[in-house]
Design an enzyme around this catalytic site. Sequence first.
Site, short mmCIF file in Angstrom:
data_model
loop_
_atom_site.label_atom_id
_atom_site.label_comp_id
_atom_site.label_asym_id
_atom_site.label_seq_id
_atom_site.Cartn_x
_atom_site.Cartn_y
_atom_site.Cartn_z
CG PHE A 46 5.93 -8.94 7.82
CD1 PHE A 46 5.19 -7.95 8.24
CD2 PHE A 46 6.37 -10.06 9.01
CE1 PHE A 46 4.56 -8.09 9.37
CE2 PHE A 46 5.63 -9.93 10.20
CZ PHE A 46 5.04 -9.09 10.66
CG ASN A 77 0.40 -7.72 -1.75
OD1 ASN A 77 0.66 -8.25 -0.59
ND2 ASN A 77 -0.08 -6.45 -1.67
CG ASP A 295 -4.99 -5.62 5.17
OD1 ASP A 295 -4.11 -5.81 4.92
OD2 ASP A 295 -5.95 -4.72 4.62
CG HIS A 299 2.46 1.94 2.03
ND1 HIS A 299 2.80 1.00 0.81
CD2 HIS A 299 1.02 1.49 2.23
CE1 HIS A 299 1.79 0.16 0.53
NE2 HIS A 299 0.88 0.44 1.34
O1 DOR Z 1 -4.75 -1.21 1.44
C1 DOR Z 1 -4.26 -2.12 1.16
N1 DOR Z 1 -3.12 -2.18 1.15
N2 DOR Z 1 -4.95 -3.23 0.77
C2 DOR Z 1 -4.32 -4.40 0.15
O2 DOR Z 1 -5.29 -5.17 -0.45
C3 DOR Z 1 -3.09 -4.53 -0.06
C4 DOR Z 1 -2.35 -3.60 0.98
C5 DOR Z 1 -0.92 -3.32 0.57
O3 DOR Z 1 -0.14 -4.26 0.36
O4 DOR Z 1 -0.33 -2.30 0.73
ZN ZN Z 2 -4.14 -6.99 3.00
#
Ligand code: DOR
Ligand code: ZN
Length: 415
Positions: A46, A77, A295, A299
């Site tokens: 998020f 992350n 997941d 973006h």
């Molecule tokens: O494709 C991905 N996007 N894999 C990941 O491990 C992280 C994620 C992201 O945070 O954009």
């Molecule tokens: Zn992920």
Amino acid sequence: MITIKNFRSVQGTIETITIPSAKQQTIDAQGKLTLIPALIDPHVHFRVPGADHKEDWKTGARAAIAGGVTTVFDMPNNTPPCFNKENLLAKKRLIDQQLAEVKIPLRYHLYFGADKNNLNEIGKVKNEIIGIKVFMGSSTGNLLMDDDAALERAFQLGAQENLIVAVHAEDEVIIQKNKQKFAGQLDPAIHSKIRDRKAAIKATKKALELAEKYSAQVFILHVSTKEEIDLIRDAKRNAILAYCEVSPNHLFLNEKDYAKWGNRVQVNPPLRTEKDQEALWEAIHDRTVDMIGSDHAPHTIAEKNKHYGESPSGIPGVETTLPLLLNAYHEKKITIERIIELTRENIETIFRLDPISDVVLVDLESVKTIEDKFLQTKCGWSPYAGRKLKGWPVYTILQGEIFNIEPHTHAYATL
Ligand code: DOR
Ligand code: ZN
């Protein structure tokens, strides 16, 4: 108290239930809507703090509710990464503020990032996190565990503190070698060659070995290949404490989708073959797969429109998991009972969560086409746009509050 009358149970009977709530409200499902447990999405990004132009908890929570999700596990992350106590507490404060602003009491748990310099922080936060997240291969953000001794220590700590070690299993050495080999190639399909299946298989094998060595609980995230499934199936047979997740991305998209979607379907681990998709579905049936996590990795379109190499990896998905799965039910690929196990029951059991009474009322007969303009996620796009799906959530009930998902626009209102 909320009364839901005349709903259809998964077994097909017509029933009435009550759910604790400060308000007195009744929904008459008129024998038409089916009641299922609200989903837990064990894997979302998020983007708070640091990238709230892509998503924040106001839009993320709306997207979750629109997808029948009332609990999310958010990944670490961020910028700065969620890898020490101070950052974890600051992140929680921001989330709580944003959820309060939109008046959505979304339930959430946070993963803690493993970093070789911050492993001593794990003991300090062990009661406030859902698990430890290890990036064995680099992805969005700077969290990367490319130090073998630190990786071993993370598994050792996981076992010692009784925390699940969730791994993004891709081997960084293989990825970097392939990056050099294919340098300058701009076709998005090269992504599946750079982050090739060997990278995923090697890392998953290593993670399973470490789980065995330290008697740690390992959770392999977004499994994408047949070989990894075979390794995990064997590990489970050998009583290794291994769990795994698949994401809708790898169930519903494959390498052929680069032709239509380009970098929008660039994701880590990358899309694989139809054979791999079949192996994932097979593993859903034989119970090798424990859970489905979106997941959700938003973006912006501008970021995705950059040429390959500059464009970030990740696909949004928190609000499309349930309709995709309900549609798969109509295609006889999965039962409703199995959907419930994979999106709620197994997650509660594996992560030892307290029971909750959140539910979703779905209209199994409703047919709608996903359109970007219906989406609640801030990034405003989906690679599933254009898919006509049968089976949609209509009401999401979260902590005694009813959210009505408007059937045509997919927007929702609080009742
Ligand atoms: O494709 C991905 N996007 N894999 C990941 O491990 C992280 C994620 C992201 O945070 O954009
Ligand atoms: Zn992920």
